[in-house]
Each structure stands twice: as structure tokens, then as C-alpha cells.
Motif scaffolding. Structure first.
Motif, PDB file in Angstrom:
ATOM      1  N   GLY A  68      15.089  -1.243  -4.010  1.00 12.53           N
ATOM      2  CA  GLY A  68      13.884  -0.597  -3.496  1.00 12.53           C
ATOM      3  C   GLY A  68      12.734  -1.567  -3.340  1.00 12.53           C
ATOM      4  O   GLY A  68      11.855  -1.676  -4.200  1.00 12.53           O
ATOM      5  N   THR A  69      12.733  -2.308  -2.246  1.00 11.01           N
ATOM      6  CA  THR A  69      11.694  -3.310  -2.006  1.00 11.01           C
ATOM      7  C   THR A  69      10.682  -2.872  -0.972  1.00 11.01           C
ATOM      8  O   THR A  69       9.747  -3.611  -0.678  1.00 11.01           O
ATOM      9  CB  THR A  69      12.339  -4.625  -1.535  1.00 11.01           C
ATOM     10  N   SER A  70      10.842  -1.675  -0.429  1.00 13.84           N
ATOM     11  CA  SER A  70       9.908  -1.176   0.582  1.00 13.84           C
ATOM     12  C   SER A  70       9.584   0.286   0.290  1.00 13.84           C
ATOM     13  O   SER A  70      10.283   0.961  -0.480  1.00 13.84           O
ATOM     14  CB  SER A  70      10.497  -1.310   1.987  1.00 13.84           C
TER      15      SER A  70
ATOM     16  N   ILE B 140       5.248  -4.270 -13.730  1.00 16.46           N
ATOM     17  CA  ILE B 140       5.635  -5.315 -14.677  1.00 16.46           C
ATOM     18  C   ILE B 140       7.091  -5.717 -14.474  1.00 16.46           C
ATOM     19  O   ILE B 140       7.413  -6.888 -14.272  1.00 16.46           O
ATOM     20  CB  ILE B 140       5.395  -4.832 -16.125  1.00 16.46           C
ATOM     21  N   THR B 141       7.972  -4.732 -14.558  1.00 17.35           N
ATOM     22  CA  THR B 141       9.397  -5.018 -14.405  1.00 17.35           C
ATOM     23  C   THR B 141      10.123  -3.777 -13.920  1.00 17.35           C
ATOM     24  O   THR B 141       9.707  -2.650 -14.174  1.00 17.35           O
ATOM     25  CB  THR B 141      10.003  -5.478 -15.744  1.00 17.35           C
ATOM     26  N   LYS B 142      11.218  -3.987 -13.218  1.00 15.23           N
ATOM     27  CA  LYS B 142      12.075  -2.887 -12.796  1.00 15.23           C
ATOM     28  C   LYS B 142      13.240  -2.673 -13.760  1.00 15.23           C
ATOM     29  O   LYS B 142      13.785  -1.575 -13.840  1.00 15.23           O
ATOM     30  CB  LYS B 142      12.655  -3.175 -11.399  1.00 15.23           C
TER      31      LYS B 142
ATOM     32  N   VAL C  96       5.035   3.178  -8.252  1.00 15.55           N
ATOM     33  CA  VAL C  96       5.627   2.007  -7.597  1.00 15.55           C
ATOM     34  C   VAL C  96       5.282   1.990  -6.117  1.00 15.55           C
ATOM     35  O   VAL C  96       4.968   0.939  -5.539  1.00 15.55           O
ATOM     36  CB  VAL C  96       7.159   2.002  -7.802  1.00 15.55           C
ATOM     37  N   ILE C  97       5.323   3.174  -5.490  1.00 16.82           N
ATOM     38  CA  ILE C  97       4.953   3.261  -4.074  1.00 16.82           C
ATOM     39  C   ILE C  97       3.490   2.867  -3.885  1.00 16.82           C
ATOM     40  O   ILE C  97       3.138   2.122  -2.955  1.00 16.82           O
ATOM     41  CB  ILE C  97       5.221   4.676  -3.541  1.00 16.82           C
ATOM     42  N   LYS C  98       2.608   3.346  -4.786  1.00 11.89           N
ATOM     43  CA  LYS C  98       1.196   2.956  -4.706  1.00 11.89           C
ATOM     44  C   LYS C  98       1.042   1.449  -4.904  1.00 11.89           C
ATOM     45  O   LYS C  98       0.203   0.808  -4.245  1.00 11.89           O
ATOM     46  CB  LYS C  98       0.391   3.702  -5.772  1.00 11.89           C
ATOM     47  N   HIS C  99       1.820   0.897  -5.813  1.00  9.62           N
ATOM     48  CA  HIS C  99       1.748  -0.539  -6.065  1.00  9.62           C
ATOM     49  C   HIS C  99       2.170  -1.322  -4.828  1.00  9.62           C
ATOM     50  O   HIS C  99       1.535  -2.332  -4.473  1.00  9.62           O
ATOM     51  CB  HIS C  99       2.648  -0.886  -7.251  1.00  9.62           C
ATOM     52  N   LEU C 100       3.222  -0.864  -4.163  1.00 11.40           N
ATOM     53  CA  LEU C 100       3.642  -1.525  -2.926  1.00 11.40           C
ATOM     54  C   LEU C 100       2.580  -1.395  -1.844  1.00 11.40           C
ATOM     55  O   LEU C 100       2.326  -2.336  -1.081  1.00 11.40           O
ATOM     56  CB  LEU C 100       4.964  -0.911  -2.448  1.00 11.40           C
ATOM     57  N   GLN C 101       1.952  -0.209  -1.773  1.00 10.01           N
ATOM     58  CA  GLN C 101       0.877  -0.016  -0.796  1.00 10.01           C
ATOM     59  C   GLN C 101      -0.310  -0.913  -1.099  1.00 10.01           C
ATOM     60  O   GLN C 101      -0.923  -1.485  -0.181  1.00 10.01           O
ATOM     61  CB  GLN C 101       0.434   1.448  -0.789  1.00 10.01           C
ATOM     62  N   ALA C 102      -0.644  -1.027  -2.402  1.00 11.49           N
ATOM     63  CA  ALA C 102      -1.772  -1.880  -2.771  1.00 11.49           C
ATOM     64  C   ALA C 102      -1.496  -3.337  -2.423  1.00 11.49           C
ATOM     65  O   ALA C 102      -2.394  -4.060  -1.962  1.00 11.49           O
ATOM     66  CB  ALA C 102      -2.060  -1.730  -4.266  1.00 11.49           C
ATOM     67  N   ASP C 103      -0.265  -3.773  -2.657  1.00  9.12           N
ATOM     68  CA  ASP C 103       0.071  -5.154  -2.294  1.00  9.12           C
ATOM     69  C   ASP C 103      -0.038  -5.373  -0.793  1.00  9.12           C
ATOM     70  O   ASP C 103      -0.551  -6.414  -0.336  1.00  9.12           O
ATOM     71  CB  ASP C 103       1.493  -5.480  -2.767  1.00  9.12           C
ATOM     72  N   GLU C 104       0.439  -4.408  -0.019  1.00  4.92           N
ATOM     73  CA  GLU C 104       0.346  -4.544   1.432  1.00  4.92           C
ATOM     74  C   GLU C 104      -1.104  -4.498   1.895  1.00  4.92           C
ATOM     75  O   GLU C 104      -1.512  -5.241   2.796  1.00  4.92           O
ATOM     76  CB  GLU C 104       1.143  -3.419   2.093  1.00  4.92           C
ATOM     77  N   TYR C 105      -1.909  -3.613   1.265  1.00  6.58           N
ATOM     78  CA  TYR C 105      -3.329  -3.491   1.613  1.00  6.58           C
ATOM     79  C   TYR C 105      -4.075  -4.787   1.302  1.00  6.58           C
ATOM     80  O   TYR C 105      -4.895  -5.264   2.105  1.00  6.58           O
ATOM     81  CB  TYR C 105      -3.926  -2.320   0.834  1.00  6.58           C
ATOM     82  N   ALA C 106      -3.744  -5.360   0.139  1.00  2.00           N
ATOM     83  CA  ALA C 106      -4.411  -6.605  -0.244  1.00  2.00           C
ATOM     84  C   ALA C 106      -4.014  -7.762   0.660  1.00  2.00           C
ATOM     85  O   ALA C 106      -4.804  -8.697   0.876  1.00  2.00           O
ATOM     86  CB  ALA C 106      -4.082  -6.942  -1.696  1.00  2.00           C
ATOM     87  N   SER C 107      -2.815  -7.701   1.195  1.00  2.00           N
ATOM     88  CA  SER C 107      -2.381  -8.785   2.081  1.00  2.00           C
ATOM     89  C   SER C 107      -3.130  -8.779   3.406  1.00  2.00           C
ATOM     90  O   SER C 107      -3.121  -9.771   4.139  1.00  2.00           O
ATOM     91  CB  SER C 107      -0.876  -8.682   2.340  1.00  2.00           C
ATOM     92  N   ARG C 108      -3.787  -7.664   3.731  1.00  2.00           N
ATOM     93  CA  ARG C 108      -4.512  -7.552   5.003  1.00  2.00           C
ATOM     94  C   ARG C 108      -6.021  -7.695   4.828  1.00  2.00           C
ATOM     95  O   ARG C 108      -6.780  -7.357   5.724  1.00  2.00           O
ATOM     96  CB  ARG C 108      -4.197  -6.202   5.663  1.00  2.00           C
ATOM     97  N   VAL C 109      -6.454  -8.189   3.669  1.00  2.00           N
ATOM     98  CA  VAL C 109      -7.883  -8.319   3.421  1.00  2.00           C
ATOM     99  C   VAL C 109      -8.491  -9.398   4.328  1.00  2.00           C
ATOM    100  O   VAL C 109      -7.851 -10.416   4.633  1.00  2.00           O
ATOM    101  CB  VAL C 109      -8.130  -8.662   1.930  1.00  2.00           C
ATOM    102  N   LYS C 110      -9.707  -9.160   4.769  1.00  2.00           N
ATOM    103  CA  LYS C 110     -10.434 -10.129   5.609  1.00  2.00           C
ATOM    104  C   LYS C 110     -11.462 -10.853   4.749  1.00  2.00           C
ATOM    105  O   LYS C 110     -12.259 -10.220   4.062  1.00  2.00           O
ATOM    106  CB  LYS C 110     -11.136  -9.415   6.762  1.00  2.00           C
TER     107      LYS C 110
END
Length: 730
Positions: free
Chosen positions: A633-635, A698-700, A460-474
Motif C-alpha cells: 500500500g504505497t498509494s 513510523i512503521t508498517k 495512513v491515507i492522511k499521511h500520504l496526502q500530507a506528504d503529497e501536499y508538502a511536495s507541492r509547496v511553493k
């Protein structure tokens, strides 16, 4: 006349000797009968009366090793050899090992006044006698341990067995840390990914059952040495193999070896601890599993991300940093093997096997070691009679001396496996049948929730990191770059409809870069590495590639026209340079493992005060309740906090469950029962990894409800177990 007087005197002496023998025999029977009646009240005298004359020849009487009254006048015992009848044996002087005598009728008949031969008794009667002997030995052994004291010997064994338990903790964490690097390095397709974690747990499951059962037949120390040696050898070997299938096999056998550590370690240590020390010190021993997790996390953080530590011998042999990490993680196991060679076997196991002399020597060694450490070397080990259980004869298949050696080995293996199975079936006999079922349920539910969430939290932590990483794509659209040299890293970018003319890509890296519908005309690529980068629907015309890792797997629906590739890098490339997520994952696991330290300390200090069951049920219920906070746990920081809270609450359940399992089973099936429960634990770990891992992103709701329900349910079952706080080891 003189001859008649001589015969008369000789006859009188013979009559006196016979009367003396009969009086001694009747006296000893009376003493033993009185001792048995007194033992039924669960209160035992010291094994020697201080006023008792020392130096007897110790023989077995009704299961005891005690004074034999019908020895000849001229006979000397092992204890008094070299002394005259008038000599005094001084305190502290070596008095010999009590000898053993079967005292079975030689002709198969029962003499008047002698006990009935075992051959004339039914199997049920023999088992009842053994059960009575076990109960009496349990009380007596407790008093012997109290006389031996708690000191240097127990602490030496504590650290040796702690290294073995630390190896088990390392093995569990190695799987998660090595998995991404190993699968990338060996070019494992997505269909084969994830097998490493499951197959190691399967190996540990089989190993727990096999080694646990074998240690009840062969011995704690010997089997622990063998199992740790298997683990250390194949763990070391796995760091050098190149193929993924061979790597899976080595890690599976390594897991099979370490599977025996937990059942044997706790059983071994419990058998040298007095009742008032057992709960606390078994809990302290649990800390080594935490230390193993901390060690693995720290080594992973220090070694794996350093890609520069790797070396290669051509393109066929690659030894990357994660392999160095695997070697380092085998060191606790090797240290445990070396240290264990200097420790004796469990004396309780010796007594169970009827090896009185070996048990007496080990107990004397424990006593003398502790007394010397206290500064009281003159204290004498006063035990001279130890009850041993009646040994029931087992059917042994006779083998021909000229038989094939291979056949002998196979028959030996078959015999041992049959013995393990018989011992396992005894775990489902009264009075431990109900306890075995309850323990298995508690082990399964606690492990399912713990290992399932242990996989789910980092993902889940990796998934949150991936979402944040993808949000910073150029994103770059319709760009035109001509006659430019790229000698730096391009990261987290998307290039659409780009045109690159006469450009040079030299000694650079593509990291999470995607080119879509782009064209490369007369471009030069040299010393290029790409991680998570792809060329989709692109066109390469008159381009040159030298020492790059760009191959067909990264050229998706792309056209290559009049272009050439030279000295391409083979294999999958592993790199951690500037990889923040790799460091972060190891650091998160380090924090999660360190969070169990307060729970370990609290459980050790309160284990004997509030009881095992209260701690087991309370810890599991609280762990289940804490899962509901995962809704918030949203962060990343919140998820890390919840991970630490969950680990801190659940560790008390693990510690108390280890203690309860050790104390509920009798010695003849303790490791077998513990091994079965630990096998259920590993089975639950496999299922937890598969189920919870499939729900990431998928779901919490399902993971939270599933973990909460199994933990609370297991805690309620645990509260139904019998309280073992006041038990002696059967």
C-alpha cells in the motif's frame, strides 16, 4: 324416613364427587408423567389435543399451566365464563388467559400424595429443578414459535430494533468525523487531543455491561427504551455545549446510553425467532450497523464541510456545521425510541420471570398478527399450557416506609447493582464458563484488529496526502512586494526573508502559509483568516490589524512595533472551504462501510448452511491474511482498496459472532453475557486506537504483524466454540 333418604342421597353424591376428583387427579398425573417421559426424548406433542374439550380452567401443575381436575361442579373458569356445560366454544372465539395457581400447602405440612414443599428442599435441588424446567421450556418454546410462524410481527420488530442498532453504528462513526472539527473549534491543545475517541468508547464499554445486566432483571424493551433515551438526550445536548470538558462529558454519557443497544437488540430479536430462522435473520439485522455507518458518512460529507451553515451569537456562542451534523446523527435514536414504544416485551423474558399470563398474551399477539398477514385470521392460537421455570426466591431487604426517599433510591440502586453482579458471576459457572472465556477472547481480538486498523487506515491515507501536499509547496525567497493589495487566498507557500511595504491584506485567507524572517512595514490587515499559517521570526512595524485571527499563537518569536489589533476574532476558526481532504476522508469511510454489503449478504444466506463457527473462524483468518497485502500500500488508491477488502472479509466474522454469542447463553444471563463480551470489544477498541494511532508514519511492520496475529489467533479460538446451529434458546 324422608330425611334419612335425603341424607343418603346427599352422601352418595359427595362420594361420587370425591371419586370424580380423585380420578381426574390421577389421570392428569399420568398424563403429565407420560408427557415428561416423552419430553426426555426431545420430542414434544402439541400442547392441546384437538379432541380435548375446550374451556377448562387452566392451573399450574408441576410447573405446567393445564387443566385442574378438582374444581367444584358449579365453578366456572375464565375460559368458559358465560357458557353452560353443554355450550360449544367455537374456533376463533376468545378463550381467556390461562390462570395461575401456586398450589403451595397453606399450613407448611406435606400432604400425602402432594409434592414436597420448596421450603423443605435444598438450594441445589431447587436449582436442579429449575435447570430441568429450563431445558423443557426451551423445547416447548421452540414449538410455540413454530406455531406462531414467521411473518409481519418479526419484520416489524426487525425494523424497530434495526433503528436501535443503526444508532450504535452512527455513534461509532460520529466520533471519528467530529473529532478534528470539535478539537479545532474548541481550541483543544495537542495534549488533550484524542480524548474524545477514547472516552466515548469507555462510556460504551460501561454501558454495555450495565444495561445488558439490567435487561436480564427488568426486561429487554424497557431497558432498551431507557438506554436509547439517555443516548439521544445527551447526543442532542452535546451539540450545544461550548466547553470541551462539558462536550466530553455529554459524549461519554451518550456512549454509555448506546452501549446497551447491541446486547439487548440481538437478544430481544433472537427470542422471537424460531431455530431455522434465527441465524439468517440475525445476520440481516446486522446490516443496520452498516446502514448507520453509511448514514453517518453521507451526512458528514453533506454537512460538515459546509462552513456557511454555521451561525454565532456574539463571540461566546458558536454553532458550526459539525454541530448540525451531531444533531442529525441523533435522529435514528429518536426514531427507535418512538417506534419501540409500540412493541411488546420479549415473551421469553416473561416466561423466565414466571409471568405466564403476560407471555401468553404476547405470543398470542405474535400468532394473530402473523396469521392476519397471511390471510388466515380464523387460525386459533392453540397453546394452553406453557412450562415456566421454578422461581427461586431471592433475599429482599425490608425497608422502613418512613425512610428517606433518597435512601430508598440508593438502596434500590445498590440492590440492582448487586443483582447485575450476581448474574455476571453466573456467566462463569458451569456449563458456560469456558464459553464465556473463549467468547471474550474472540470479541477482544476481532475488535482490537478491526478498530485498530480502522484508525490506522485513514491516518495512513492522511499521511500520504500530507506528504503529497508538502511536495507541492511553493517557496519564495528574498521577495519584495510594495503597495499591493492581497484579496485572494494564499495556500501551501513558504516565504523567507520577504519584505512587504505598504501592502494591504483585505478579505483574504492564509492556508498552510508560513512566513520566516520576513518584515511587514506599514501594512494593513482586515478580515483575514489563517488556517495552519504562522509568522516565525517576523517583524511588524506601524501595522494595523482589524477583525483578524492573527494572535500570539501564530506570531512565533516575532516582534510587533508600534502596531495595533482591533476586534480580533476570538476562538479557533473552523473552515472547510475548498478543503479537498475533508471531503476525501468522508468519502473513503463511505466506501469502506459500503464494502461490507456483499459480506453481509453472503453471511446472511450462508449462516445456517455452512455454520456459525466455520464462518467466524474462516472470516477472521482470511482478514488476518489480507493484512499482509498492506506491504504494497504505497498509494492512496491502493490503501483504499485494501480498506474495502479488509472490511468486506471481516464483516462475516462480526455477524457470526453476534449469532453465536446470542445462542450460547441461557435467557436468564443472555444480555449480561453479551454485554460483558461487548464491553471487552470496546476495551479492545480503546487499546487499538491508542496503539495503532501511535504507529502512524513510523512503521508498517508492527501494525501489520500485530493485526494479523490477533485476528488469526482469535479465529482459531472461535473454531473451538460449540456449534449452536441446532440449539434451541435455553
Amino acid at each position: 324416613m324422608d330425611e334419612n333418604r335425603t341424607s343418603l342421597v346427599k352422601g352418595a353424591k359427595d362420594i361420587a364427587k370425591e371419586a370424580k376428583r380423585q380420578a381426574a387427579r390421577n389421570f392428569n398425573k399420568a398424563v403429565d408423567r407420560a408427557s415428561d417421559e416423552y419430553s426426555n426424548q426431545r420430542s414434544y406433542n402439541r400442547f392441546n389435543n384437538e379432541n380435548e374439550e375446550e374451556g377448562y380452567n387452566y392451573q399450574q401443575q408441576d410447573g405446567y399451566y393445564g387443566d385442574n381436575g378438582d374444581h367444584d361442579d358449579g365453578a366456572s373458569s375464565d375460559a368458559t365464563e358465560g357458557h353452560d356445560d353443554e355450550d360449544e366454544i367455537y374456533e376463533g372465539e376468545y378463550q381467556g388467559v390461562p390462570a395461575y395457581s401456586d398450589r403451595k400447602p397453606s399450613d407448611g405440612h406435606v400432604a400425602l400424595g402432594e409434592p414436597v414443599s420448596d421450603s423443605l428442599k435444598s438450594q441445589k435441588d431447587l436449582e436442579n429443578e429449575r435447570q430441568a424446567d429450563e431445558e423443557e421450556l426451551a423445547q416447548q418454546y421452540e414449538l410455540i414459535l413454530q406455531e406462531c410462524g414467521h411473518g409481519r410481527f418479526q419484520w416489524q420488530l426487525y425494523f424497530v430494533l434495526g433503528l436501535a442498532l443503526m444508532s450504535d453504528g452512527v455513534e461509532v462513526f460520529v466520533v471519528g468525523f467530529v473529532l478534528p472539527s470539535a478539537e479545532t473549534d474548541m481550541c483543544v491543545p495537542n495534549s488533550g487531543a484524542g480524548w474524545l475517541g477514547s472516552i466515548v468508547y469507555l462510556g460504551m464499554m460501561v454501558g454495555a455491561f450495565f444495561w445488558g445486566g439490567l435487561s436480564d432483571k427488568v426486561g429487554r424493551r424497557q431497558i432498551l427504551l431507557i438506554s436509547l433515551s439517555v443516548n439521544g438526550f445527551f447526543a442532542f445536548l452535546s451539540s450545544f455545549v461550548q466547553g470541551y470538558n462539558m462536550f466530553l462529558f455529554c459524549r461519554m454519557v451518550s456512549g454509555f446510553g448506546i452501549g446497551g443497544a447491541v446486547p439487548i437488540v440481538f437478544s430481544f430479536f433472537a427470542e422471537v425467532l424460531a431455530r431455522e430462522k434465527r441465524g439468517e435473520h440475525l445476520s440481516w439485522l446486522c446490516m443496520f450497523w452498516m446502514i448507520g455507518g453509511i448514514y453517518a458518512s453521507a451526512m458528514a460529507w453533506a454537512i460538515i464541510p459546509h462552513y456557511g451553515w454555521s451561525f454565532s451569537m456574539g463571540s461566546a456562542y458558536q454553532f458550526h456545521s459539525w454541530r448540525v451534523f451531531v444533531v442529525v446523527c441523533a435522529l435514528p435514536c429518536v426514531s427507535a425510541v418512538v417506534a419501540l414504544t409500540f412493541m411488546p416485551e420479549s415473551p421469553r423474558f416473561y416466561l423466565e420471570m414466571g409471568k405466564h399470563d403476560e407471555a401468553w398474551m404476547v405470543l398470542k399477539h405474535i400468532h394473530d398478527t402473523n396469521m392476519r398477514a397471511r390471510g388466515e385470521p380464523e387460525r386459533v392460537f392453540t397453546v394452553n399450557r406453557i412450562k415456566i421455570p421454578k422461581q427461586l426466591d431471592e433475599l429482599v431487604e425490608m425497608q422502613n416506609e418512613s425512610a428517606n426517599p433518597v435512601l430508598k433510591v440508593l438502596l434500590k440502586i445498590q440492590s440492582e447493582l448487586r443483582g447485575i453482579w450476581k448474574t455476571f458471576l453466573k456467566c462463569f459457572n458451569s456449563p458456560v464458563k469456558e464459553n464465556t472465556i473463549k467468547l471474550a477472547a474472540v470479541w477482544f481480538t476481532l475488535s482490537f484488529g478491526y478498530y485498530g486498523l480502522s484508525v490506522w487506515f485513514p491516518d495512513v491515507i492522511k499521511h500520504l496526502q500530507a506528504d503529497e501536499y508538502a511536495s507541492r509547496v511553493k517557496i519564495h525567497n528574498n521577495e519584495r512586494i510594495e503597495d499591493f493589495t492581497f484579496n485572494f487566498t494564499l495556500e501551501n507557500q513558504i516565504h523567507r526573508n520577504g519584505l512587504f511595504l505598504n501592502d494591504r491584506f483585505i478579505a483574504m485567507k492564509f492556508k498552510a502559509v508560513t512566513f520566516i524572517d520576513s518584515s511587514f512595514l506599514n501594512c494593513y490587515f482586515e478580515d483575514v483568516s489563517s488556517v495552519g499559517s504562522y509568522f516565525k521570526n517576523c517583524t511588524f512595524v506601524d501595522s494595523f490589524f482589524y477583525n483578524t485571527d492573527i494572535d500570539d499563537s501564530k506570531l512565533i518569536n516575532s516582534r510587533v512595533i508600534n502596531s495595533s489589533f482591533h476586534h480580533n476574532k476570538t476562538g479557533c476558526q473552523v473552515t472547510f472551504d475548498d478543503d479537498y481532504s475533508a471531503y476525501w476522508v468522508y468519502f473513503v469511510n463511505f466506501l469502506g462501510t459500503l464494502a461490507v454489503l456483499p459480506g453481509n449478504i453472503v453471511s446472511a444466506l450462508l449462516m445456517d448452511k455452512i455454520g456459525r463457527l466455520s464462518m467466524l473462524g474462516g472470516s477472521m483468518v482470511l482478514s488476518g491474511i489480507s493484512c499482509f497485502f498492506l506491504w504494497f500500500g504505497t498509494s492512496e488508491s491502493m490503501m483504499i482498496f485494501m480498506l474495502c477488502l479488509y472490511n468486506g472479509l471481516s464483516i462475516s466474522a462480526w455477524n457470526s459472532l453476534d449469532v453465536v454469542t446470542t445462542e450460547l447463553y441461557p435467557t436468564d444471563r443472555r444480555c449480561t453475557g453479551f454485554g460483558f463480551c461487548n464491553a471487552m470489544c470496546k476495551l479492545a477498541a480503546v487499546l487499538g486506537n491508542l496503539i495503532f494511532g501511535s504507529l502512524v508514519g513510523i512503521t508498517k511492520a508492527i501494525p501489520i504483524l500485530l493485526a494479523s496475529s490477533v485476528l488469526v489467533g482469535g479465529g482459531l479460538i472461535g473454531l473451538r466454540l460449540p456449534d449452536t446451529r441446532a440449539n434451541v434458546l435455553m
